[in-house]
Design an enzyme around this catalytic site. Structure first.
Site, mmCIF file in Angstrom:
data_model
loop_
_atom_site.group_PDB
_atom_site.id
_atom_site.type_symbol
_atom_site.label_atom_id
_atom_site.label_comp_id
_atom_site.label_asym_id
_atom_site.label_seq_id
_atom_site.Cartn_x
_atom_site.Cartn_y
_atom_site.Cartn_z
ATOM 1 N N GLU A 38 -0.748 24.283 59.225
ATOM 2 C CA GLU A 38 -1.571 24.530 60.326
ATOM 3 C C GLU A 38 -0.997 24.621 61.867
ATOM 4 O OE1 GLU A 38 -3.902 26.658 60.008
ATOM 5 O OE2 GLU A 38 -5.026 25.208 58.735
ATOM 6 N N GLY A 132 -12.854 30.216 60.557
ATOM 7 C CA GLY A 132 -11.404 29.907 60.349
ATOM 8 C C GLY A 132 -10.827 30.488 58.949
ATOM 9 N N GLU A 179 -3.692 41.835 67.555
ATOM 10 C CA GLU A 179 -4.355 40.484 67.919
ATOM 11 C C GLU A 179 -3.696 39.933 69.239
ATOM 12 O OE1 GLU A 179 -6.302 38.817 65.283
ATOM 13 O OE2 GLU A 179 -7.265 37.539 66.772
ATOM 14 N N ASP A 191 -2.097 35.025 59.221
ATOM 15 C CA ASP A 191 -3.350 35.503 58.867
ATOM 16 C C ASP A 191 -3.259 36.893 58.327
ATOM 17 O OD1 ASP A 191 -4.403 33.221 59.873
ATOM 18 O OD2 ASP A 191 -5.255 34.188 61.461
HETATM 19 C C1 GLA Z 1 -5.253 30.946 63.512
HETATM 20 C C2 GLA Z 1 -3.915 32.097 63.957
HETATM 21 C C3 GLA Z 1 -2.810 31.831 63.153
HETATM 22 C C4 GLA Z 1 -2.415 30.322 63.052
HETATM 23 C C5 GLA Z 1 -3.787 29.488 62.836
HETATM 24 C C6 GLA Z 1 -3.319 28.104 62.846
HETATM 25 O O1 GLA Z 1 -5.743 31.352 62.372
HETATM 26 O O2 GLA Z 1 -4.546 33.316 63.798
HETATM 27 O O3 GLA Z 1 -1.860 32.477 63.559
HETATM 28 O O4 GLA Z 1 -1.856 29.982 64.213
HETATM 29 O O5 GLA Z 1 -4.829 29.724 63.657
HETATM 30 O O6 GLA Z 1 -2.574 27.931 61.732
#
Ligand code: GLA
Length: 403
Positions: A38, A132, A179, A191
């Protein structure tokens, strides 16, 4: 996703109802849960997410006038009608709300040199927003796939050249660009890449520098469970970009471009020059990368207990060093970790609010779901949503029975 569009046939019917002609393609893109790794992707680090069986779906048919018309079946106005957004493919403009993700993808694909064909679409999904679980990446990839299908079909009808074959990584990179540069979140590639390139039945190891990926099957007998606290955050307004700036400052102080290239020894050597918070942010990133390596080995060995321990350690680091958890995420993680059927649990995604993820002994799954929901409700007075998920494939056509 409302029950009215849960089946492909119902999605086609919704398209006909709202657009007045038959859909010519159905596409999907999954949400994701991150098992470990993370806040490492923005440092070119390592991550281990899994695409889940919650997804965004579009039914579409190409248009001939270069416009996109999107009907958001799940965004219903006061009059009970779904919200509609219309834009020219060469003049995207929306920067806010759900439509910004579609406009941003059109912009990013055009920037990447893709000729765009407009389309009509109805959009639906069951990835909770702001939780999330990457509802935005799922929407971005579904829209990118819709542009691909529209171009393929237009070419087949003699309008324009056939597009290059679908390239999951290139699409992930374009959607990340949407994004970052369009929506304005300085996120990493995790993501979009897992939503684009995941393989059914496993998590996906990603090297966020090289974009190399490898499927990582779960240990036998272990299930991944989403623990939704019901709390929500806005990513753009959150401390995400601020954390990113601190991590970049730490990298600069350590003489590297990104923390992927720094070790704990490097950090120790520069510790006196760093502000305490910046030092702890860096320590999280460096140790979390090491945990992903260890987690990959644990998964290869089928060792659920070891993987669970690493997830627990990840949460502690996100709470104490990176400081992106919060009361709801901490409470949920604690009650989950205390259950005998739990190998490990942690917050997942950007943090602050939303969901945790747990690795659970399949034989104790029912008890876990019941007991943890009850314990969380007793502790916080809130009713959470707990559900097991399965690993799904990245964005593509939506399978239709008999299709
Ligand atoms: C969000 C961002 C990702 C990553 C996570 C944390 O989901 O879009 O790129 O940085 O937070 O791990």
């Amino acid at each position: 996703m409302s029950d009215a569009v849960r089946t492909p046939a119902a999605l086609r019917a919704a398209f006909e109802r709202h657009v007045g002609r038959p859909a010519t393609a159905l596409v999907r893109a999954p949400g994701r849960v991150n098992l470990i790794g993370e806040h490492t992707d923005t440092s070119d680090g390592f991550v281990l997410p899994m695409a889940i069986d919650r997804e965004v779906r579009l039914a579409l048919a190409p248009r001939t006038d270069g416009r996109v018309r999107l009907v958001a079946l799940d965004v219903v106005g006061a009059d009970g009608a779904p919200e509609v957004d219309v834009f020219d493919v060469d003049a995207p403009h929306a920067r806010d709300g759900w439509a910004a993700y579609a406009h941003g993808v059109a912009w990013a694909l055009a920037e990447a040199g893709r000729p765009l064909v407009g389309f009509d679409a109805v959009v639906t999904g069951d990835v909770p927003r702001g939780a999330g679980l990457s509802s935005s990446a799922a929407l971005e990839l579904a829209v990118a796939r819709a542009f691909h299908e529209a171009a393929v079909q237009a070419a087949a009808e003699g309008r324009g050249a056939a597009p290059p074959p679908w390239d999951a990584k290139a699409m992930a990179v374009a959607c990340r660009r949407a994004e970052n540069a369009w929506v304005g979140v300085a996120s990493g590639v995790m993501d979009q890449l897992v939503c684009a390139a995941a393989e059914a039945g496993s998590a996906l190891w990603i090297d966020c520098r090289t974009l190399d990926t490898a499927p990582a099957p779960l240990p036998a007998g272990a299930r991944v469970v989403i623990l939704d606290t019901g709390t929500r955050r806005g990513l753009v307004g959150s401390a995400y970009n601020e954390r990113r700036a601190q991590v970049d400052a730490a990298a600069a102080a350590l003489g590297v471009t990104v923390l992927r290239d720094a070790s704990e020894a490097d950090l120790a050597a520069h510790a006196p020059e760093l502000e305490d918070a910046v030092r702890r942010r860096a320590r999280h990133v460096i140790r979390e990368n090491a945990r992903v390596h260890a987690a990959t080995e644990a998964m290869a060995a089928g060792d659920a207990a070891a993987l669970g321990e690493l997830m627990n350690a990840s949460h502690a680091s996100l709470r104490d060093d990176f400081e992106v958890t919060g009361p709801a995420l901490d409470a949920m993680t604690e009650v989950a970790q205390a259950h005998p059927g739990c190998f490990g649990a942690r917050m997942t995604g950007a943090g602050f609010a939303g969901c945790c993820v747990a690795l659970v002994d399949e034989a104790q799954l029912e008890g876990f779901l019941h007991d943890v929901a009850a314990a969380y409700a007793e502790r916080t007075g809130e009713t959470p949503a707990l559900y097991p998920v399965r690993g799904t494939a990245g964005a593509g056509p939506l399978d239709e029975p008999g299709g």
